[in-house]
Design a protein around this motif. Structure first.
Motif, short mmCIF file in Angstrom:
data_model
loop_
_atom_site.label_atom_id
_atom_site.label_comp_id
_atom_site.label_asym_id
_atom_site.label_seq_id
_atom_site.Cartn_x
_atom_site.Cartn_y
_atom_site.Cartn_z
N GLY A 291 -2.82 6.34 9.68
CA GLY A 291 -3.06 5.02 9.54
C GLY A 291 -2.38 4.51 8.21
O GLY A 291 -2.41 3.26 7.95
N ARG A 292 -1.82 5.10 7.37
CA ARG A 292 -1.51 4.91 6.12
C ARG A 292 -2.59 4.30 5.19
O ARG A 292 -3.68 4.29 5.38
CB ARG A 292 -0.27 3.63 6.34
CG ARG A 292 0.82 4.20 7.07
CD ARG A 292 1.88 2.97 7.29
NE ARG A 292 3.24 3.38 7.75
CZ ARG A 292 3.51 3.53 8.97
NH1 ARG A 292 2.32 3.42 9.84
NH2 ARG A 292 4.36 4.11 9.80
N ASN A 293 -2.18 3.74 3.67
CA ASN A 293 -2.95 3.53 2.95
C ASN A 293 -4.11 4.57 2.57
O ASN A 293 -5.35 4.06 2.51
CB ASN A 293 -3.50 2.17 3.11
CG ASN A 293 -4.17 1.36 2.14
OD1 ASN A 293 -3.92 1.74 0.78
ND2 ASN A 293 -5.21 0.59 2.21
N GLN A 294 -3.91 5.71 2.50
CA GLN A 294 -4.80 6.67 2.13
C GLN A 294 -4.06 7.87 1.50
O GLN A 294 -2.89 8.04 1.58
CB GLN A 294 -5.66 6.83 3.74
CG GLN A 294 -4.54 7.51 4.49
CD GLN A 294 -5.61 7.84 5.95
OE1 GLN A 294 -6.07 8.71 6.18
NE2 GLN A 294 -5.22 6.69 6.96
N VAL A 295 -5.04 9.00 1.24
CA VAL A 295 -4.76 10.16 0.42
C VAL A 295 -4.90 11.10 1.48
O VAL A 295 -6.23 11.50 2.04
CB VAL A 295 -5.40 10.11 -0.97
CG1 VAL A 295 -4.97 11.53 -1.61
CG2 VAL A 295 -5.21 8.95 -1.85
N THR A 296 -4.21 11.95 1.52
CA THR A 296 -4.50 13.26 2.40
C THR A 296 -3.92 14.62 1.75
O THR A 296 -2.76 14.61 1.12
CB THR A 296 -3.61 13.10 3.70
OG1 THR A 296 -4.02 11.81 4.58
CG2 THR A 296 -3.92 14.27 4.80
N MET B 295 1.77 13.96 3.00
CA MET B 295 1.97 12.53 2.78
C MET B 295 2.32 11.88 4.36
O MET B 295 1.95 10.84 4.50
CB MET B 295 3.02 12.29 1.95
CG MET B 295 3.54 10.51 1.90
SD MET B 295 4.72 10.14 2.81
CE MET B 295 6.25 11.14 2.29
N TYR B 296 3.02 12.55 5.10
CA TYR B 296 3.28 12.01 6.39
C TYR B 296 2.10 12.31 7.36
O TYR B 296 2.04 11.49 8.36
CB TYR B 296 4.41 12.94 7.09
CG TYR B 296 5.80 12.46 6.57
CD1 TYR B 296 6.26 11.36 7.31
CD2 TYR B 296 6.41 13.27 5.76
CE1 TYR B 296 7.67 10.97 6.79
CE2 TYR B 296 7.97 12.57 5.30
CZ TYR B 296 8.29 11.34 6.13
OH TYR B 296 9.35 11.06 5.69
N ALA B 297 1.27 13.23 6.84
CA ALA B 297 -0.08 13.19 7.89
C ALA B 297 -0.72 12.02 7.31
O ALA B 297 -1.57 11.15 8.37
CB ALA B 297 -0.84 14.53 7.18
N ALA B 298 -1.01 11.28 6.30
CA ALA B 298 -1.42 10.27 5.75
C ALA B 298 -0.99 8.66 6.60
O ALA B 298 -1.57 7.97 7.01
CB ALA B 298 -1.42 9.95 4.29
N LYS B 299 0.57 9.03 6.77
CA LYS B 299 1.16 7.99 7.53
C LYS B 299 0.51 7.90 9.04
O LYS B 299 0.53 7.06 9.61
CB LYS B 299 2.72 8.27 7.61
CG LYS B 299 3.37 8.26 6.14
CD LYS B 299 3.72 6.71 5.74
CE LYS B 299 4.30 6.44 4.52
NZ LYS B 299 4.94 5.20 4.22
N ARG B 300 0.48 9.33 9.57
CA ARG B 300 0.22 9.12 11.11
C ARG B 300 -1.40 8.98 11.07
O ARG B 300 -1.68 8.36 12.13
CB ARG B 300 0.41 10.55 11.52
CG ARG B 300 1.96 10.90 11.65
CD ARG B 300 2.13 12.28 12.14
NE ARG B 300 1.63 13.36 11.65
CZ ARG B 300 2.16 14.19 10.70
NH1 ARG B 300 3.50 14.00 10.58
NH2 ARG B 300 1.76 15.22 10.13
N THR C 195 0.94 -1.13 -0.10
CA THR C 195 -0.09 0.06 0.10
C THR C 195 0.95 1.24 0.01
O THR C 195 2.02 1.15 0.37
CB THR C 195 -0.93 -0.02 1.10
OG1 THR C 195 -0.01 0.17 2.44
CG2 THR C 195 -1.88 -1.14 1.13
N VAL C 196 0.27 2.45 -0.37
CA VAL C 196 1.08 3.60 -0.38
C VAL C 196 0.22 4.61 0.32
O VAL C 196 -0.93 4.60 0.50
CB VAL C 196 1.20 4.17 -1.74
CG1 VAL C 196 2.34 3.25 -2.74
CG2 VAL C 196 0.04 4.32 -2.59
N SER C 197 0.96 5.51 1.10
CA SER C 197 0.30 6.62 1.69
C SER C 197 0.61 7.80 0.63
O SER C 197 1.82 8.00 -0.05
CB SER C 197 1.03 7.20 3.07
OG SER C 197 0.75 5.98 3.79
N VAL C 198 -0.35 8.57 0.24
CA VAL C 198 -0.24 9.84 -0.93
C VAL C 198 -0.66 11.10 -0.51
O VAL C 198 -1.63 11.39 0.31
CB VAL C 198 -1.16 9.33 -2.06
CG1 VAL C 198 -1.03 10.54 -2.97
CG2 VAL C 198 -0.99 8.08 -2.46
#
Length: 379
Positions: A370-375, A363-368, A337-340
């Protein structure tokens, strides 16, 4: 009378034949020298460029262990950085050994700057609790570290560009010599002309190969970070003049270190290559996909507003998450999966550097989250 005429004619033909053979022999010897010279230029320069590109890519990953340590607090990031630092030190030594007398002092200065940077990174990773000093302070230190890493990588990139210019000059000199050789060999022998044309084609191919090598990432075949930044700068200027918009997607593979640790770096490389193909299939032909460094990919979306960019980012994220072809040794399938992070011009930032920074923060907000999402900013 006939014998008198025949005698000088034979002498003339013999002289012409000797001159022809001499010119042909000289042409072939000179052509062989030109081929050897071109091959030597190509081989020496390719070796220098490959080593310099490898060093630049490794330096771009230097700060990643600090980012991961700040996010997850795992002490194993220290060991990961020690391994990465060992690769960088080895590549620096290799870089100095293939300089062929071309500014070795500049790479010695880079090696000195890297030692200072290595000490800063080691100090950050040595903190028992990466967030004990406060998020604002640690963010400031990490941002300063990122700037130092980027500056050092840009210095290596500048030396790489200088090598490329020097190579173009050498190849231009060789091309001028070959054009002179063409005149001599054409007058002597048709085969020499054909051989020269083949040599010219080989040289053009070598120049194209070197030019492409300077623009592409060796692993994925995507554009590299330097070429992406140059094209982003031009696209932002175009959008500013025309009153239009453009957008950037920054993708980071989730838990990529676990992939490397579990299956090895060769499988990690296979995943990155397959990921690049998946992303390229999901964007338009006019969009530009590049490897930004490590496990990060970046997409430039010309003439695209923020809402459309978010939609494209979600399509890419879902395509990666649903992709079944990440196969590891033994036949098992690996889920990736990727965080975008999404950022748009001019909605989020007025210049390309700020645009990339906003995308990185998203992108780091997407990581924080829970990952596997677009922010995106303001989400």
């Amino acid at each position: 009378m006939k014998r008198w005429v025949r005698h000088p004619l034979v002498l003339g033909l013999a002289g012409t034949a000797v001159l022809f053979v001499g010119l042909a022999g000289y042409g072939f010897r000179t052509l062989e020298h030109a081929f050897e010279r071109s091959a030597r230029i190509t081989q020496d320069t390719t070796q220098r460029i490959e080593v310099t590109l490898k060093l630049q890519k490794l330096l771009q990953r230097a700060a990643l262990p600090v980012h991961h340590y700040h996010i997850d607090g795992h002490s194993e990031q220290r060991m990961h950085f020690r391994m990465l630092a060992g690769e960088i030190n080895g590549t620096l030594s290799e870089t100095l050994s293939v300089r062929s007398g071309s500014r070795p002092q500049d790479f010695a200065a880079i090696a000195s700057s890297w030692r200072d940077l290595q000490g800063e990174i080691t100090a950050l990773l040595a903190l028992p609790d990466p967030n004990a000093m406060g998020l604002r302070v640690i963010h400031a230190r990490i941002h300063a570290l990122d700037e130092e890493v980027r500056a050092l990588s840009d210095r290596v990139g500048a030396l790489h560009d200088a090598d490329r210019i020097r190579t173009q000059e050498q190849l231009a000199d060789a091309a001028r010599w070959n054009r002179t050789l063409t005149v001599l060999v054409t007058a002597a022998f048709l085969v020499t002309v054909l051989s020269l044309m083949l040599g010219a084609a080989m040289m053009i191919h070598s120049q194209a190969t070197l030019r492409d090598l300077s623009m592409r990432d060796a692993l994925t075949g995507l554009f590299n970070r330097r070429e992406f930044q140059a094209r982003l700068r031009r696209q932002v200027e175009l959008a500013r003049r025309q009153g239009g918009s453009c957008a950037v997607l920054l993708l980071d593979v989730d838990h990529f270190k676990a992939v490397n640790d579990t299956y090895g770096h060769e499988v990690g490389d296979l995943v990155l290559r397959e990921l690049a193909e998946v992303v390229c299939r999901e964007v338009r032909r006019a969009d530009l996909v590049a490897r930004f460094g490590g496990e990060e990919l970046v997409v430039l979306l010309p003439h695209t507003d923020k809402a459309t960019a978010v939609s494209v980012g979600q399509r890419v994220q879902q395509a990666v998450a649903g992709h079944p072809a990440f196969v590891v040794p033994g036949g098992a399938q690996l889920t990736v999966t990727v965080s975008v992070g999404v950022a748009a011009f001019p909605a989020d930032a007025p210049v390309e550097e700020a645009l990339l920074r906003v995308a990185d923060q998203a992108m780091y907000a997407a990581k924080r989250a829970g990952r596997n999402q677009v922010t995106w900013q303001g989400a």
